[in-house]
Design a protein around this motif. Structure first.
Motif, short mmCIF file in Angstrom:
data_model
loop_
_atom_site.label_atom_id
_atom_site.label_comp_id
_atom_site.label_asym_id
_atom_site.label_seq_id
_atom_site.Cartn_x
_atom_site.Cartn_y
_atom_site.Cartn_z
N THR A 161 0.83 -1.20 0.00
CA THR A 161 0.00 0.00 0.00
C THR A 161 0.86 1.25 0.00
O THR A 161 0.48 2.27 -0.57
CB THR A 161 -0.94 0.00 1.22
N LEU A 162 2.03 1.16 0.62
CA LEU A 162 2.92 2.33 0.69
C LEU A 162 3.78 2.50 -0.56
O LEU A 162 4.65 3.36 -0.60
CB LEU A 162 3.79 2.25 1.94
N GLU A 163 3.53 1.70 -1.58
CA GLU A 163 4.22 1.86 -2.87
C GLU A 163 3.91 3.26 -3.40
O GLU A 163 2.76 3.67 -3.48
CB GLU A 163 3.73 0.80 -3.86
N GLY A 164 4.94 4.02 -3.72
CA GLY A 164 4.75 5.38 -4.20
C GLY A 164 4.56 6.41 -3.09
O GLY A 164 4.24 7.56 -3.36
N ALA A 165 4.77 5.97 -1.85
CA ALA A 165 4.62 6.89 -0.72
C ALA A 165 5.79 7.87 -0.66
O ALA A 165 6.85 7.63 -1.25
CB ALA A 165 4.53 6.11 0.59
N ASP A 166 5.59 8.95 0.06
CA ASP A 166 6.66 9.92 0.25
C ASP A 166 6.42 10.73 1.52
O ASP A 166 5.34 10.69 2.10
CB ASP A 166 6.82 10.84 -0.96
N PHE A 167 7.46 11.44 1.93
CA PHE A 167 7.30 12.47 2.94
C PHE A 167 6.90 13.72 2.17
O PHE A 167 7.61 14.14 1.26
CB PHE A 167 8.60 12.71 3.72
N TYR A 168 5.76 14.30 2.49
CA TYR A 168 5.24 15.41 1.70
C TYR A 168 4.92 16.65 2.53
O TYR A 168 4.69 17.71 2.00
CB TYR A 168 3.98 14.99 0.94
N ARG A 169 4.91 16.50 3.86
CA ARG A 169 4.51 17.63 4.71
C ARG A 169 5.43 17.72 5.91
O ARG A 169 5.82 16.72 6.49
CB ARG A 169 3.07 17.40 5.18
N ILE A 170 5.76 18.95 6.27
CA ILE A 170 6.56 19.19 7.47
C ILE A 170 5.84 20.24 8.31
O ILE A 170 5.11 21.08 7.78
CB ILE A 170 7.99 19.67 7.13
N VAL A 171 6.02 20.13 9.60
CA VAL A 171 5.46 21.15 10.48
C VAL A 171 6.59 21.59 11.40
O VAL A 171 7.31 20.76 11.95
CB VAL A 171 4.27 20.61 11.30
N ILE A 172 6.73 22.89 11.54
CA ILE A 172 7.79 23.48 12.36
C ILE A 172 7.12 24.34 13.42
O ILE A 172 6.25 25.16 13.11
CB ILE A 172 8.76 24.31 11.51
#
Length: 179
Positions: A37-48
Motif C-alpha cells: 500500500t505504501l508503494e509510491g509513498a513519500d514524505f510530503y509535509r513538514i510542520v515546524i
C-alpha cells in the motif's frame, strides 16, 4: 519490537514498532508494508513549531504516506490513544495521522523533539483524542531533521491557509520494509 526501515534519498530511518503496547496500529502499518500500500509513498509535509496555525497546536514533525487523497481508500483502524498504550510523543516517535472524518489509515508522522500536545487528553477540542504512537526511531534522526528543513510551498495545495508553508516543494520518496 518489530524493526522496519524507511529508505529515502537522504538516508535511512530505522524504527522499532511496538506491537505489545500498540498492537492495532503496528499491525496496520505492517499490513501497509506487506500489501505494498505504501508503494509510491513519500514524505510530503513538514510542520515546524515556529510557524503559527490559528487554533492548532505548534509541533515539530514530518509527515509521510500515500497522500490525503489516496488515503481515503484505505480502511481506517480503531484509534489507540496514548492513554491506552502508555506510549508518548517524544523525540523520534512514529505515530499515525488521523482525521475526524476518516480515522487513521495510511498517513504517519515522526516527531522531532517532545510533542506531548499530540498525546491524548493534553489539549482540549478536536485534538483531545491525540494520535496513535506506535514506535520509535532507533537511527536516522539526522535524516528526519534534514527532511524537516527542506523548502516548502508558501500556499497549501489544499487551499487551506492553515497548511501554508507545510507542503514540501518536492516530496521525498520513501520505501518502507521490514528488517
Amino acid at each position: 519490537m518489530i524493526p522496519v526501515r524507511i529508505e529515502t534519498p537522504y538516508g535511512n530511518i530505522d524504527l522499532d514498532l511496538d506491537d505489545v503496547h500498540a498492537p492495532i496500529t503496528t499491525a496496520n502499518f505492517l499490513n501497509l508494508i506487506d500489501n505494498n500500500t505504501l508503494e509510491g509513498a513519500d514524505f510530503y509535509r513538514i510542520v515546524i513549531s515556529s510557524q503559527t496555525y490559528g487554533e492548532l497546536p505548534t509541533i515539530d514533525v514530518i509527515q509521510g504516506g500515500i497522500g490525503w487523497t489516496r488515503c481515503k481508500d484505505v480502511p481506517p483502524i480503531a484509534h489507540e490513544p496514548t492513554t491506552l498504550t502508555g506510549l508518548r510523543h517524544i523525540d523520534g516517535t512514529i505515530s499515525m495521522g488521523r482525521t475526524a472524518e476518516f480515522g487513521a489509515s495510511s498517513e504517519f508522522f515522526i516527531c522531532i523533539g517532545e510533542q506531548r500536545k499530540l498525546d491524548a487528553g493534553v489539549i482540549e477540542g478536536p485534538g483531545a483524542a491525540g494520535f496513535s504512537a506506535f514506535g520509535q526511531v532507533t537511527s536516522g534522526m539526522d535524516v528526519v531533521k534534514t527532511i524537516q528543513q527542506l523548502p516548502t510551498l508558501h500556499e497549501s495545495p489544499t487551499g487551506e491557509e492553515r497548511f501554508n508553508d507545510q507542503f514540501l516543494i518536492e516530496a521525498v520518496p520513501l520505501k518502507v520494509r521490514r528488517l
